[in-house]
Scaffold this motif. Structure first.
Motif, mmCIF file in Angstrom:
data_model
loop_
_atom_site.group_PDB
_atom_site.id
_atom_site.type_symbol
_atom_site.label_atom_id
_atom_site.label_comp_id
_atom_site.label_asym_id
_atom_site.label_seq_id
_atom_site.Cartn_x
_atom_site.Cartn_y
_atom_site.Cartn_z
ATOM 1 N N THR A 2 0.844 -1.183 0.000
ATOM 2 C CA THR A 2 0.000 0.000 0.000
ATOM 3 C C THR A 2 0.882 1.237 0.000
ATOM 4 O OG1 THR A 2 -1.728 -1.147 1.253
ATOM 5 C CG2 THR A 2 -1.802 1.258 1.222
ATOM 6 N N THR A 3 0.687 2.120 -0.974
ATOM 7 C CA THR A 3 1.483 3.342 -1.059
ATOM 8 C C THR A 3 0.637 4.533 -0.644
ATOM 9 O OG1 THR A 3 0.889 3.624 -3.395
ATOM 10 C CG2 THR A 3 2.935 2.426 -2.901
ATOM 11 N N ILE A 4 1.226 5.383 0.186
ATOM 12 C CA ILE A 4 0.513 6.547 0.720
ATOM 13 C C ILE A 4 1.368 7.784 0.513
ATOM 14 C CG2 ILE A 4 -0.534 7.585 2.771
ATOM 15 C CD1 ILE A 4 -0.787 4.700 3.867
ATOM 16 N N GLY A 5 0.790 8.795 -0.091
ATOM 17 C CA GLY A 5 1.464 10.073 -0.262
ATOM 18 C C GLY A 5 0.986 11.066 0.773
ATOM 19 N N VAL A 6 1.901 11.861 1.305
ATOM 20 C CA VAL A 6 1.577 12.860 2.314
ATOM 21 C C VAL A 6 2.114 14.210 1.853
ATOM 22 C CG1 VAL A 6 1.794 13.559 4.728
ATOM 23 C CG2 VAL A 6 1.708 11.119 4.141
ATOM 24 N N VAL A 7 1.242 15.203 1.800
ATOM 25 C CA VAL A 7 1.641 16.561 1.408
ATOM 26 C C VAL A 7 1.838 17.374 2.679
ATOM 27 C CG1 VAL A 7 1.030 18.628 0.104
ATOM 28 C CG2 VAL A 7 0.293 16.366 -0.709
ATOM 29 N N SER A 27 3.322 -1.267 4.007
ATOM 30 C CA SER A 27 2.973 0.052 3.473
ATOM 31 C C SER A 27 4.235 0.860 3.205
ATOM 32 C CB SER A 27 2.071 0.811 4.449
ATOM 33 O OG SER A 27 2.750 1.052 5.668
ATOM 34 N N GLU A 28 4.091 1.842 2.332
ATOM 35 C CA GLU A 28 5.199 2.743 1.998
ATOM 36 C C GLU A 28 4.659 4.166 2.002
ATOM 37 O OE1 GLU A 28 8.383 2.021 -1.231
ATOM 38 O OE2 GLU A 28 6.924 3.373 -2.162
ATOM 39 N N VAL A 29 5.203 5.000 2.899
ATOM 40 C CA VAL A 29 4.732 6.379 3.035
ATOM 41 C C VAL A 29 5.791 7.338 2.493
ATOM 42 C CG1 VAL A 29 3.913 8.154 4.634
ATOM 43 C CG2 VAL A 29 3.402 5.738 5.075
ATOM 44 N N THR A 30 5.368 8.232 1.608
ATOM 45 C CA THR A 30 6.253 9.252 1.034
ATOM 46 C C THR A 30 5.716 10.631 1.392
ATOM 47 O OG1 THR A 30 6.798 7.803 -0.839
ATOM 48 C CG2 THR A 30 7.256 10.162 -1.092
ATOM 49 N N ILE A 31 6.552 11.438 2.048
ATOM 50 C CA ILE A 31 6.162 12.787 2.475
ATOM 51 C C ILE A 31 6.892 13.817 1.627
ATOM 52 C CG2 ILE A 31 6.103 14.415 4.397
ATOM 53 C CD1 ILE A 31 6.200 12.031 6.296
ATOM 54 N N LEU A 32 6.147 14.760 1.078
ATOM 55 C CA LEU A 32 6.725 15.868 0.322
ATOM 56 C C LEU A 32 6.505 17.151 1.110
ATOM 57 C CD1 LEU A 32 5.450 14.993 -3.283
ATOM 58 C CD2 LEU A 32 7.487 14.171 -2.097
ATOM 59 N N ALA A 125 9.154 5.991 6.848
ATOM 60 C CA ALA A 125 8.684 6.934 5.827
ATOM 61 C C ALA A 125 9.864 7.655 5.179
ATOM 62 C CB ALA A 125 7.732 7.946 6.456
ATOM 63 N N THR A 126 9.699 7.982 3.908
ATOM 64 C CA THR A 126 10.692 8.759 3.175
ATOM 65 C C THR A 126 10.223 10.205 3.111
ATOM 66 O OG1 THR A 126 11.242 6.835 1.814
ATOM 67 C CG2 THR A 126 11.945 8.994 1.013
ATOM 68 N N VAL A 127 11.054 11.122 3.584
ATOM 69 C CA VAL A 127 10.709 12.547 3.606
ATOM 70 C C VAL A 127 11.564 13.283 2.589
ATOM 71 C CG1 VAL A 127 10.501 14.626 5.010
ATOM 72 C CG2 VAL A 127 10.148 12.380 6.061
ATOM 73 N N HIS A 128 10.922 13.968 1.668
ATOM 74 C CA HIS A 128 11.617 14.785 0.670
ATOM 75 C C HIS A 128 11.371 16.254 1.014
ATOM 76 C CE1 HIS A 128 12.452 11.353 -2.026
ATOM 77 N NE2 HIS A 128 11.278 10.902 -1.612
ATOM 78 N N ARG A 129 12.399 16.909 1.525
ATOM 79 C CA ARG A 129 12.283 18.316 1.894
ATOM 80 C C ARG A 129 12.510 19.202 0.666
ATOM 81 N NH1 ARG A 129 14.649 18.706 8.028
ATOM 82 N NH2 ARG A 129 14.760 16.479 8.474
ATOM 83 N N ASN A 130 12.170 20.488 0.822
ATOM 84 C CA ASN A 130 12.310 21.461 -0.266
ATOM 85 C C ASN A 130 11.640 20.947 -1.544
ATOM 86 O OD1 ASN A 130 14.023 23.365 1.243
ATOM 87 N ND2 ASN A 130 15.553 21.725 1.145
ATOM 88 N N THR A 131 10.487 20.319 -1.365
ATOM 89 C CA THR A 131 9.734 19.759 -2.484
ATOM 90 C C THR A 131 8.301 20.259 -2.383
ATOM 91 O OG1 THR A 131 11.131 17.770 -2.425
ATOM 92 C CG2 THR A 131 9.091 17.642 -3.689
ATOM 93 N N ARG A 132 7.995 21.271 -3.151
ATOM 94 C CA ARG A 132 6.675 21.910 -3.093
ATOM 95 C C ARG A 132 5.717 21.227 -4.060
ATOM 96 N NH1 ARG A 132 4.579 27.030 -1.806
ATOM 97 N NH2 ARG A 132 6.654 27.765 -1.245
#
Length: 345
Positions: A2-7, A27-32, A125-132
């Protein structure tokens, strides 16, 4: 999987991510996150040996589950209780005893950003900073995101959106999603009233002798809405020094939000010296400032469209959902929303 995107990586998003990681298997959570930091308006800066929370000032002990989270579930090391009560004043600036001083007013020795850092540090979770995030796309039964550089993220089985209500409404207004619910969501979310706060930080090479941690304007008729003494938080300010966190009132902030920052700081310095009755405060040895355009929600969002979005695997978190501009409210909302998401999936 299950993939989850977080803004966004504010406290509500961090709490939601923590629950998802702990309870949703495979699950795999990606935060932008648009900025270089974490925790949204629960923000901390450091200057030499000084640490100061320049957005939200403390975590209130006002929710049993959140209290358990920060004192038991997360490592309590470095959690500090702010010393002193909160006094009050009205338009005339006469300061006197105000709020009950028995409640906990927590921060960390390293500042409030530790909340998000500790929550996310216990996840994969993977956090990608400076990603608008610039645009949201609905593709069949999944979601995709496009950032300001044109990069595409996803697809995601579920999407969690954390920015303040006005920014969330704009993301939905431009979303590539052909469903009548989108317009209902935009209408409900952009109706959430917000007010701005313009903040300055003032450092002095002496310590103020005051019986309170902070003073608050209770009738909202003074130019200054809040003054807090950061030295009341253990580990934030060296002995013999003072750091004042000065938040202008709503009217002043909105009138002068776009004005030259140096002019704003200079005026707030004089207003602070007048309010606290100490001319020494007119000469800080260094200052800092921050304008929070979407600082505090004044009411809760209309819940109907928010509830309906769950059927589309779309979830919203933040203090604007309950309509209470407090860290504990945002944390509780993140925890509760993530549990609903897990149940749905």
């Amino acid at each position: 999987m299950t993939t989850i995107g977080v803004v966004g990586a504010g406290v509500a998003a961090a709490a939601a991510t923590y629950v998802l990681d702990q309870t949703l298997e495979d699950s795999e959570v990606t935060i932008l996150e648009k900025s270089g930091g974490l925790c949204g308006r629960a923000a901390t800066r450091r200057r030499g040996p000084v640490t100061y929370d320049y957005g939200a000032n403390y975590l209130k002990d006002d929710d049993r589950r959140v209290t358990e989270l920060v004192t038991e579930t997360l490592a309590a090391e470095g959690l500090v209780d702010t010393r002193g009560p909160i006094y009050a004043y009205e338009a005339d600036g006469e300061i006197g005893p105000g709020r009950d001083s028995d409640d906990h007013k927590w921060s960390y020795e390293a500042g409030l950003t530790q909340i998000a850092k500790r929550l996310l540090g216990q996840t994969d979770a993977t956090v990608h900073r400076n990603t608008r995030v610039e645009r949201i796309h609905r593709e069949g039964e999944q979601w995709r995101l496009t950032d300001a550089d044109g990069a595409s993220w996803g697809p995601f089985d579920a999407l969690v959106v954390n920015p303040p209500a006005p920014q969330t409404a704009e993301l939905l207004r431009t979303a590539d999603w052909d469903d009548p619910l989108r317009e209902d969501l935009v209408e409900a979310i952009e109706a959430v009233p917000y007010h701005s706060v313009w903040t300055t930080i003032l450092h002095y090479p002496f310590e103020l002798d005051r019986p309170y941690y902070a003073v608050i304007n209770t009738d909202k008729e003074h130019e200054i809405g809040w003054v807090a003494r950061e030295e009341c938080k253990p580990g934030h300010v060296p002995d013999g020094e003072s750091v004042l966190v000065v938040q202008a009132g709503q009217g002043w902030s909105e009138r002068h939000f776009e004005r030259d920052p140096e002019t704003n700081v200079a005026e707030l310095i004089d207003l602070t010296a007048d309010l606290l009755g100490d001319d020494r405060l007119r000469e800080p040895d260094w200052t800092d400032h921050q304008g929070w355009r979407y600082a505090l929600p004044d009411d809760a969002v209309r819940q109907g469209p928010i509830d309906s979005a769950v059927d589309h695997d779309l979830h919203f978190v933040g203090d604007w959902i309950p309509g209470e501009g407090r860290i504990h409210a945002a944390l509780r909302n993140g925890l509760d929303t993530a549990e609903k998401l897990v149940y749905q999936l």
